[in-house]
Design an enzyme around this catalytic site. Structure first.
Site: not given
Ligand SMILES: [Zn+2]
Length: 212
Positions: A13, A156, A167
């Site tokens: 995005k 990560r 999430r």
């Protein structure tokens, strides 16, 4: 033109939003970026935001609206990325726009399949030596080694399949009412977010051209 960009984490995005701004001459207003900049440069606002974030809280809506007001009051053409995330935030934003005689023209929802986004996020690796980011699924990477210096790429620590899925599920749950809010105002455009970044960009620009 006033545009709002919605899309799941990992949907690409931010990148698309900036490209759209460049193409349509809109100012990019990314709330995440604004907050990070303020924290980094230690402004009054940044100090307050830092305390909030360190405590594990979200910056409250009133503060966010104040920040946005400063950014938008003199702008006629802009794109918002990162805000609103909830219906009350969207209502507060409408109130703010009304104060300045503005109106949201288009809300773009970048629609990406949850499995696809999960894969994209899980493919993200970075090089501890040169700092470059890669995606092991889309970039030409062998044995998870950095193509420029051969260092072992790292991921990560919170990018595990389970946390990523959580999430994304949380995002979809929270965004559904927001989509409905803008659908009811006839400003929502659903753009399929699969394919190459340039294919997605083409779909977005086409949708915007048709709308305006
Ligand atoms: Zn490297």
């Amino acid at each position: 033109m006033i545009c709002i960009f919605l899309g799941a984490p990992g949907s690409g995005k931010g990148t698309q939003a900036k490209k759209v701004c460049a193409a349509f001459g809109m100012k990019y207003i990314g709330t995440g970026e604004i907050l990070r900049d303020n924290v980094a440069s230690g402004t009054e606002l940044g100090k307050r935001v830092k305390v909030t974030l360190v405590a594990g809280h979200l910056v409250d809506d009133k503060t966010m609206i104040q920040i946005i007001e400063e950014k938008i009051k003199k702008e006629d053409s802009f794109l918002m990325d990162g805000f609103p995330r909830t219906v009350p935030q969207a209502e507060a934003l409408d109130g703010l726009f009304e104060k300045y005689g503005k109106k949201v023209n288009t809300v773009i929802f970048l629609d990406v399949d949850a499995r696809e986004v999960t894969k994209r996020i899980l493919g993200r690796f970075s090089c501890p030596s040169c700092g470059k980011d890669y995606n092991v699924y889309t970039d030409d990477i062998k044995d998870r080694l950095c193509p420029s210096d051969g260092a072992q790429l790292i991921q990560r620590s919170d990018d595990t399949e389970e946390t990523v899925r959580e999430r994304i599920e949380e995002y979809s749950r929270k965004t559904a009412p927001l989509k409905e809010f803008y659908e009811n105002r006839r400003s929502l455009i659903n753009v399929r977010g699969t394919g190459s970044p340039s294919e997605i960009f083409e779909r977005i620009t086409e949708a915007l051209d048709n709308k305006n």
